[in-house]
Design a protein around this motif. Sequence first.
Motif, PDB file in Angstrom:
ATOM      1  N   THR A 187       0.862  -1.185   0.000  1.00  0.00           N
ATOM      2  CA  THR A 187       0.000   0.000   0.000  1.00  0.00           C
ATOM      3  C   THR A 187       0.892   1.227   0.000  1.00  0.00           C
ATOM      4  N   ASN A 188       1.073   1.818  -1.162  1.00  0.00           N
ATOM      5  CA  ASN A 188       1.963   2.963  -1.289  1.00  0.00           C
ATOM      6  C   ASN A 188       1.215   4.265  -1.015  1.00  0.00           C
ATOM      7  N   ARG A 189       1.914   5.221  -0.443  1.00  0.00           N
ATOM      8  CA  ARG A 189       1.334   6.535  -0.202  1.00  0.00           C
ATOM      9  C   ARG A 189       1.026   7.208  -1.539  1.00  0.00           C
ATOM     10  N   LEU A 190      -0.145   7.827  -1.634  1.00  0.00           N
ATOM     11  CA  LEU A 190      -0.537   8.501  -2.867  1.00  0.00           C
ATOM     12  C   LEU A 190       0.200   9.834  -3.006  1.00  0.00           C
ATOM     13  N   ALA A 191       0.787  10.049  -4.167  1.00  0.00           N
ATOM     14  CA  ALA A 191       1.487  11.300  -4.424  1.00  0.00           C
ATOM     15  C   ALA A 191       0.472  12.416  -4.662  1.00  0.00           C
ATOM     16  N   ALA A 192       0.955  13.644  -4.634  1.00  0.00           N
ATOM     17  CA  ALA A 192       0.076  14.776  -4.939  1.00  0.00           C
ATOM     18  C   ALA A 192      -0.498  14.602  -6.340  1.00  0.00           C
ATOM     19  N   SER A 193      -1.771  14.943  -6.500  1.00  0.00           N
ATOM     20  CA  SER A 193      -2.425  14.765  -7.792  1.00  0.00           C
ATOM     21  C   SER A 193      -2.888  16.122  -8.332  1.00  0.00           C
ATOM     22  N   PRO A 194      -2.856  16.299  -9.658  1.00  0.00           N
ATOM     23  CA  PRO A 194      -3.276  17.579 -10.246  1.00  0.00           C
ATOM     24  C   PRO A 194      -4.789  17.666 -10.389  1.00  0.00           C
ATOM     25  N   ALA A 195      -5.302  18.879 -10.421  1.00  0.00           N
ATOM     26  CA  ALA A 195      -6.724  19.102 -10.656  1.00  0.00           C
ATOM     27  C   ALA A 195      -7.081  18.692 -12.079  1.00  0.00           C
ATOM     28  N   GLN A 196      -8.319  18.218 -12.251  1.00  0.00           N
ATOM     29  CA  GLN A 196      -8.796  17.747 -13.550  1.00  0.00           C
ATOM     30  C   GLN A 196      -9.960  18.627 -14.022  1.00  0.00           C
ATOM     31  N   THR A 197     -10.082  18.768 -15.329  1.00  0.00           N
ATOM     32  CA  THR A 197     -11.228  19.450 -15.920  1.00  0.00           C
ATOM     33  C   THR A 197     -11.381  18.992 -17.358  1.00  0.00           C
ATOM     34  N   THR A 198     -12.455  19.395 -17.995  1.00  0.00           N
ATOM     35  CA  THR A 198     -12.678  19.087 -19.409  1.00  0.00           C
ATOM     36  C   THR A 198     -12.816  20.397 -20.169  1.00  0.00           C
ATOM     37  N   VAL A 199     -12.070  20.498 -21.255  1.00  0.00           N
ATOM     38  CA  VAL A 199     -12.035  21.744 -22.041  1.00  0.00           C
ATOM     39  C   VAL A 199     -12.627  21.492 -23.418  1.00  0.00           C
ATOM     40  N   SER A 248     -17.051  18.742 -38.192  1.00  0.00           N
ATOM     41  CA  SER A 248     -17.424  19.057 -36.810  1.00  0.00           C
ATOM     42  C   SER A 248     -16.817  20.379 -36.378  1.00  0.00           C
ATOM     43  N   LEU A 249     -17.404  20.941 -35.325  1.00  0.00           N
ATOM     44  CA  LEU A 249     -16.912  22.217 -34.814  1.00  0.00           C
ATOM     45  C   LEU A 249     -16.157  22.086 -33.509  1.00  0.00           C
ATOM     46  N   THR A 250     -16.503  21.099 -32.689  1.00  0.00           N
ATOM     47  CA  THR A 250     -15.956  21.040 -31.333  1.00  0.00           C
ATOM     48  C   THR A 250     -15.483  19.637 -30.966  1.00  0.00           C
ATOM     49  N   VAL A 251     -14.683  19.608 -29.904  1.00  0.00           N
ATOM     50  CA  VAL A 251     -14.312  18.353 -29.257  1.00  0.00           C
ATOM     51  C   VAL A 251     -14.042  18.668 -27.789  1.00  0.00           C
ATOM     52  N   ASP A 252     -14.448  17.765 -26.897  1.00  0.00           N
ATOM     53  CA  ASP A 252     -14.199  17.919 -25.457  1.00  0.00           C
ATOM     54  C   ASP A 252     -12.978  17.093 -25.084  1.00  0.00           C
ATOM     55  N   PRO A 279     -16.587  26.761 -14.697  1.00  0.00           N
ATOM     56  CA  PRO A 279     -16.742  26.660 -16.148  1.00  0.00           C
ATOM     57  C   PRO A 279     -16.631  28.022 -16.826  1.00  0.00           C
ATOM     58  N   GLY A 280     -15.791  28.072 -17.862  1.00  0.00           N
ATOM     59  CA  GLY A 280     -15.588  29.306 -18.612  1.00  0.00           C
ATOM     60  C   GLY A 280     -14.405  30.133 -18.176  1.00  0.00           C
ATOM     61  N   GLN A 281     -13.797  29.815 -17.024  1.00  0.00           N
ATOM     62  CA  GLN A 281     -12.685  30.628 -16.533  1.00  0.00           C
ATOM     63  C   GLN A 281     -11.355  30.267 -17.187  1.00  0.00           C
ATOM     64  N   LEU A 282     -11.236  29.074 -17.713  1.00  0.00           N
ATOM     65  CA  LEU A 282     -10.046  28.693 -18.481  1.00  0.00           C
ATOM     66  C   LEU A 282     -10.397  28.910 -19.951  1.00  0.00           C
ATOM     67  N   ASP A 283      -9.971  30.028 -20.504  1.00  0.00           N
ATOM     68  CA  ASP A 283     -10.462  30.429 -21.825  1.00  0.00           C
ATOM     69  C   ASP A 283      -9.373  30.943 -22.755  1.00  0.00           C
ATOM     70  N   THR A 284      -8.111  30.695 -22.403  1.00  0.00           N
ATOM     71  CA  THR A 284      -7.002  31.198 -23.215  1.00  0.00           C
ATOM     72  C   THR A 284      -6.143  30.040 -23.694  1.00  0.00           C
ATOM     73  N   LEU A 285      -6.012  29.922 -25.031  1.00  0.00           N
ATOM     74  CA  LEU A 285      -5.174  28.881 -25.614  1.00  0.00           C
ATOM     75  C   LEU A 285      -3.748  29.395 -25.715  1.00  0.00           C
ATOM     76  N   THR A 299     -11.832  29.234 -30.141  1.00  0.00           N
ATOM     77  CA  THR A 299     -12.020  29.429 -28.696  1.00  0.00           C
ATOM     78  C   THR A 299     -11.773  28.125 -27.949  1.00  0.00           C
ATOM     79  N   VAL A 300     -11.395  28.299 -26.670  1.00  0.00           N
ATOM     80  CA  VAL A 300     -11.317  27.170 -25.736  1.00  0.00           C
ATOM     81  C   VAL A 300     -12.036  27.588 -24.468  1.00  0.00           C
ATOM     82  N   GLN A 301     -12.607  26.615 -23.790  1.00  0.00           N
ATOM     83  CA  GLN A 301     -13.352  26.944 -22.569  1.00  0.00           C
ATOM     84  C   GLN A 301     -13.555  25.666 -21.761  1.00  0.00           C
ATOM     85  N   ASN A 302     -13.203  25.739 -20.473  1.00  0.00           N
ATOM     86  CA  ASN A 302     -13.478  24.571 -19.637  1.00  0.00           C
ATOM     87  C   ASN A 302     -14.977  24.474 -19.380  1.00  0.00           C
TER      88      ASN A 302
END
Length: 373
Positions: free
Chosen positions: A85-97, A138-142, A159-165, A174-177
């Motif tokens: 049982t290994n200690r879990l390392a720090a994990s990054p935040a996840q989102t979908t853009v 198509s126009l988009t992909v997540d 949602p919408g705060q990550l908007d700069t490519l 455009t990009v947007q979480n």
Amino acid sequence: MNLEQLPDISFVDDDVEKTLNNIITVYEAAEGRRLLPGDPVRLFLLAITQIIVQQRVLINHVKKMDHLKYAFGNFLDHIGARSETNRLAASPAQTTVKFTLSAPRPSAITIPVGTRITGSGSQLFFITKGVAEILPGSLTVDVPCECVQAGTVGNGFLPGQLDTLVDLIPFVATVQNITSSAGGAERESDDSYRERIRTAPEGFSTAGPEGAYQHWAKTASPAIVDVGVSSPSDAVVQVVPLLAGGAPPSQDILDAVAGALNDRRIRPLTDKVVVKAPTMKSFSIEFTYWISRERAAEATAIQAAVIQAVNDYMLWQKSKLGRDINPSELIRRVMVAGASRVNVVKPIFTEVNTSEIATASAPNVTYGGMADD
């Protein structure tokens, strides 16, 4: 058994008075004379006693590190290694853009892995976790993305705060979480790691017991603090994870838990695993409190302490799945903060099931003034 219920243990006696008495008794028997309080030999033996007791305290401390209840830091990692049982390392935040083109294209547009996205005025970058394509016409992909910096720092982008490519891609306008960033966690704490080590034997079973699903679900992210497991119908296992601070898991965390539990070495062949976010059971807080006239000089500090106690209660109430809404706990905390009397209108005691968390709306707290005991 809960580790806190285990009795305390020690391996050698580190009582100073008892050790000194034993040394003096042996010396007096060997020399055939009494050692009075000011005797230089007695003072010398007292100094020796201090050294011996310090060594015994150290022996107790080090030996206790062999036991799960007392171990911490690297000692705890060594105990975890016994059950793999290994200690879990720090994990990054996840989102979908969502990546959006300026117009449909006749050929596919590739979104390379590691493409960076950020928000206006933010110094944090999120990167795509894999290669994605916007298909012809198509126009988009997540695209699933994660923060480049592990830890809680990437949580909380709405949602919408990550908007700069940052890494420009031809024809991408455009990009947007589309989901809030969540799931980022610091390196697993000793308390959380200790509990996972304690429950690790549950994971040895291949029959799918409740404890096994809880154990393996927590391995998906160190941000997960509680897991509810139930079976709403035959061969269906419902798993409900909860994040630190009572935060509901994002879809990315739910997907990570589902991925961990659906490993063929973990999930029994006949089980259908459904991973879902907990249901919010809302309740209100409304009460009036009074402060004893004898503590008038402390009134301002007590009022601040009461507000903090209410905030702590709200956090405590939503930090565990299935924790019943308990006004008695609210009263206890407010009384400890310094109130002499509390009249609670809301909440009333309400049962909460294992797939729900109790979340409070803005509290309505009234200070009733000074009162005689």
